[in-house]
Motif scaffolding. Sequence first.
Motif, PDB file in Angstrom:
ATOM      1  N   GLY A  18     -32.840 -24.346   9.218  1.00  0.00           N
ATOM      2  CA  GLY A  18     -31.988 -23.746   8.203  1.00  0.00           C
ATOM      3  C   GLY A  18     -31.237 -22.563   8.804  1.00  0.00           C
ATOM      4  N   SER A  19     -31.814 -21.963   9.832  1.00  0.00           N
ATOM      5  CA  SER A  19     -31.206 -20.784  10.457  1.00  0.00           C
ATOM      6  C   SER A  19     -29.816 -21.103  10.999  1.00  0.00           C
ATOM      7  CB  SER A  19     -32.088 -20.272  11.601  1.00  0.00           C
ATOM      8  OG  SER A  19     -33.384 -20.027  11.141  1.00  0.00           O
TER       9      SER A  19
ATOM     10  N   TYR B  71     -34.054 -12.108   2.440  1.00  0.00           N
ATOM     11  CA  TYR B  71     -34.572 -12.604   3.728  1.00  0.00           C
ATOM     12  C   TYR B  71     -33.761 -11.901   4.822  1.00  0.00           C
ATOM     13  CZ  TYR B  71     -35.362 -16.111   7.421  1.00  0.00           C
ATOM     14  OH  TYR B  71     -35.669 -16.749   8.594  1.00  0.00           O
TER      15      TYR B  71
ATOM     16  N   VAL C  51     -31.373 -17.362  -2.316  1.00  0.00           N
ATOM     17  CA  VAL C  51     -32.487 -18.216  -1.905  1.00  0.00           C
ATOM     18  C   VAL C  51     -33.241 -18.597  -3.179  1.00  0.00           C
ATOM     19  CG1 VAL C  51     -34.554 -18.392  -0.482  1.00  0.00           C
ATOM     20  CG2 VAL C  51     -32.690 -16.873   0.230  1.00  0.00           C
TER      21      VAL C  51
ATOM     22  N   ASN D 126     -37.244 -16.031  -1.207  1.00  0.00           N
ATOM     23  CA  ASN D 126     -37.973 -15.277  -0.194  1.00  0.00           C
ATOM     24  C   ASN D 126     -37.218 -13.961  -0.077  1.00  0.00           C
ATOM     25  OD1 ASN D 126     -39.208 -14.212   2.032  1.00  0.00           O
ATOM     26  ND2 ASN D 126     -38.400 -15.705   3.494  1.00  0.00           N
TER      27      ASN D 126
ATOM     28  N   ASP E  26     -29.618 -21.464  -0.584  1.00  0.00           N
ATOM     29  CA  ASP E  26     -30.673 -21.714   0.398  1.00  0.00           C
ATOM     30  C   ASP E  26     -31.877 -22.221  -0.383  1.00  0.00           C
ATOM     31  OD1 ASP E  26     -32.827 -21.437   2.131  1.00  0.00           O
ATOM     32  OD2 ASP E  26     -32.017 -19.650   3.106  1.00  0.00           O
TER      33      ASP E  26
ATOM     34  N   TYR F 167     -37.175 -23.786  -0.017  1.00  0.00           N
ATOM     35  CA  TYR F 167     -38.480 -23.779  -0.719  1.00  0.00           C
ATOM     36  C   TYR F 167     -38.440 -24.629  -1.985  1.00  0.00           C
ATOM     37  CZ  TYR F 167     -39.451 -19.810   2.348  1.00  0.00           C
ATOM     38  OH  TYR F 167     -39.643 -19.011   3.452  1.00  0.00           O
TER      39      TYR F 167
ATOM     40  N   SER G 297     -34.198 -27.528   4.994  1.00  0.00           N
ATOM     41  CA  SER G 297     -34.955 -27.455   6.245  1.00  0.00           C
ATOM     42  C   SER G 297     -36.301 -28.148   6.103  1.00  0.00           C
ATOM     43  CB  SER G 297     -35.166 -25.978   6.587  1.00  0.00           C
ATOM     44  OG  SER G 297     -36.182 -25.823   7.541  1.00  0.00           O
TER      45      SER G 297
ATOM     46  N   SER H 123     -38.880 -26.993   7.785  1.00  0.00           N
ATOM     47  CA  SER H 123     -39.867 -25.998   8.212  1.00  0.00           C
ATOM     48  C   SER H 123     -40.958 -25.738   7.184  1.00  0.00           C
ATOM     49  CB  SER H 123     -39.172 -24.667   8.527  1.00  0.00           C
ATOM     50  OG  SER H 123     -38.360 -24.803   9.660  1.00  0.00           O
ATOM     51  N   LYS H 124     -40.561 -25.321   5.992  1.00  0.00           N
ATOM     52  CA  LYS H 124     -41.547 -24.942   4.977  1.00  0.00           C
ATOM     53  C   LYS H 124     -41.965 -26.170   4.182  1.00  0.00           C
ATOM     54  CE  LYS H 124     -40.251 -20.906   6.337  1.00  0.00           C
ATOM     55  NZ  LYS H 124     -40.936 -19.735   6.802  1.00  0.00           N
TER      56      LYS H 124
ATOM     57  N   ARG I 126     -37.623 -27.412  14.159  1.00  0.00           N
ATOM     58  CA  ARG I 126     -36.266 -26.849  14.222  1.00  0.00           C
ATOM     59  C   ARG I 126     -35.210 -27.828  13.703  1.00  0.00           C
ATOM     60  NH1 ARG I 126     -37.182 -23.439  12.779  1.00  0.00           N
ATOM     61  NH2 ARG I 126     -35.182 -22.457  13.188  1.00  0.00           N
TER      62      ARG I 126
HETATM   63  C1  LIG Z   1     -35.065 -18.199   2.928  1.00  0.00           C
HETATM   64  C2  LIG Z   1     -35.101 -18.801   4.272  1.00  0.00           C
HETATM   65  N1  LIG Z   1     -34.028 -19.445   4.735  1.00  0.00           N
HETATM   66  C3  LIG Z   1     -34.007 -19.983   5.941  1.00  0.00           C
HETATM   67  C4  LIG Z   1     -35.103 -19.893   6.771  1.00  0.00           C
HETATM   68  C5  LIG Z   1     -34.965 -20.482   8.103  1.00  0.00           C
HETATM   69  O1  LIG Z   1     -35.955 -21.354   8.447  1.00  0.00           O
HETATM   70  P1  LIG Z   1     -35.777 -22.480   9.547  1.00  0.00           P
HETATM   71  O2  LIG Z   1     -34.719 -22.052  10.494  1.00  0.00           O
HETATM   72  O3  LIG Z   1     -37.121 -22.567  10.192  1.00  0.00           O
HETATM   73  O4  LIG Z   1     -35.399 -23.701   8.800  1.00  0.00           O
HETATM   74  C6  LIG Z   1     -36.259 -19.220   6.339  1.00  0.00           C
HETATM   75  C7  LIG Z   1     -37.425 -19.040   7.200  1.00  0.00           C
HETATM   76  O5  LIG Z   1     -38.350 -18.294   6.942  1.00  0.00           O
HETATM   77  C8  LIG Z   1     -36.257 -18.665   5.048  1.00  0.00           C
HETATM   78  O6  LIG Z   1     -37.312 -18.024   4.546  1.00  0.00           O
END
Ligand SMILES: Cc1ncc(COP(=O)(O)O)c(C=O)c1O
Length: 399
Positions: free
Chosen positions: A97-98, A122, A169, A173, A201, A204, A232, A234-235, A243
């Motif tokens: 997501g970054s 965030y 978000v 977060n 975003d 979550y 993403s 990730s979570k 990634r």
């Molecule tokens: C709100 C939010 N956006 C984006 C990300 C980016 O995560 P990633 O690059 O691992 O997908 C995070 C990671 O903690 C997050 O909390």
Amino acid sequence: MKLSQKVQDMQFSPIRKFNAYAIEAKAKGKKVYHLNIGQPDIKTPKAFMDAIKGFDSEVLAYAESGGLVQLQDAIANYFKRFDMDIQRQDVLITNGGSEALNMIYTCILDYGDEVLVPEPFYTNYQTFISAAGGKIVPITTQAEEGYQYAYGDRIEKAITEKTKAISLVNPGNPTGTILSREEMRVIADVAKKHDLWIIADEVYREFAYDGREMTSFGQLEDIKERVIIVDSVSKRFSACGARIGCIVSKNQELMSNALKLAQGRLCCPTLDMIGATALYELEPSYFNEVRVEYEGRRDAAYEEIMKIPGVVCHKPGGAFYIMVKLPVESSEDFLVWLLTEFEDQGETVMYAPIQGFYGTAGLGRDELRIAYVLNKEDLVRGVELIRLGLEKYKALGYK
Ligand SMILES: Cc1ncc(COP(=O)(O)O)c(C=O)c1O
């Protein structure tokens, strides 16, 4: 020689800033409960590893810049669960997501442009928006109001002729705040009225508790051209090291321009994209167990937090973070003291002080974020250590 103003405006991660103290505490033999980072301990689904093991090409080649077609299709299908008509061309695969955020801000911001972001936010938003030459204009939220931000009048007050987007978000977060459909409508109407992008975003999305509905800004038909979704693995699938993320938007002008940036970095890791395809193909029932687990952790943490005298805490509806306002002058000083001076039976605790999550100077000095990514027992013990530490801190005369 001089560094750019952009990079000088960025800050080091306030989450990692206190790591040196934790390392020192551990070197002295203390056990440190880490409530500070959002690294989930839930097992990554086996389907991810199995899919990678099945890779049998002799060359690990570059993939398409926009991502593997099967992953784009798997993501488009996943969005059907939310009654969204997402097609392959509406999905651009990114390095987490970054990178999606980085690309989006580069696509929509010129120097000096402003982005409205509810604070606390965030912290990497600061980095991404500065890198794109933009500026965060914070929409301040309050602990006492449960960090709600969907107030049309407050948002409109912050809009100037330089405002390009509302970036949020959801679920949030660091606050865990989750928007209802009515609140999403409020934000959508402001964006429409002032011709703004909505950068949603939603990494979550599935972490919505107490029967709350899982939603997406992409469900609002009348604003689909102005919505850019960040997603993403990730979570959602506890696969932070994969990634893999994506930009999802029906706005083809945005998507085709973002592709220029994607072509600039050639492609995302092929094997991770293969694994991620299997993740997006998992049955929706996968989330049920995970959600129950996190909801239980949230409840356990909240119950323990409420035992702290003088605390302000709102039980959050989503994500896996809880904000806590403590009766201290500085949650940063208190954290350093916990790590350097305090222990209970050889144990102490680390959380994320929240000051660095605010864009407005001076705010959040007495607040902290707890990530409930540990098992319940450790989580409760971690919060107990904050309470025991606070008792001692006050008894020693610290404010
Ligand atoms: C709100 C939010 N956006 C984006 C990300 C980016 O995560 P990633 O690059 O691992 O997908 C995070 C990671 O903690 C997050 O909390």
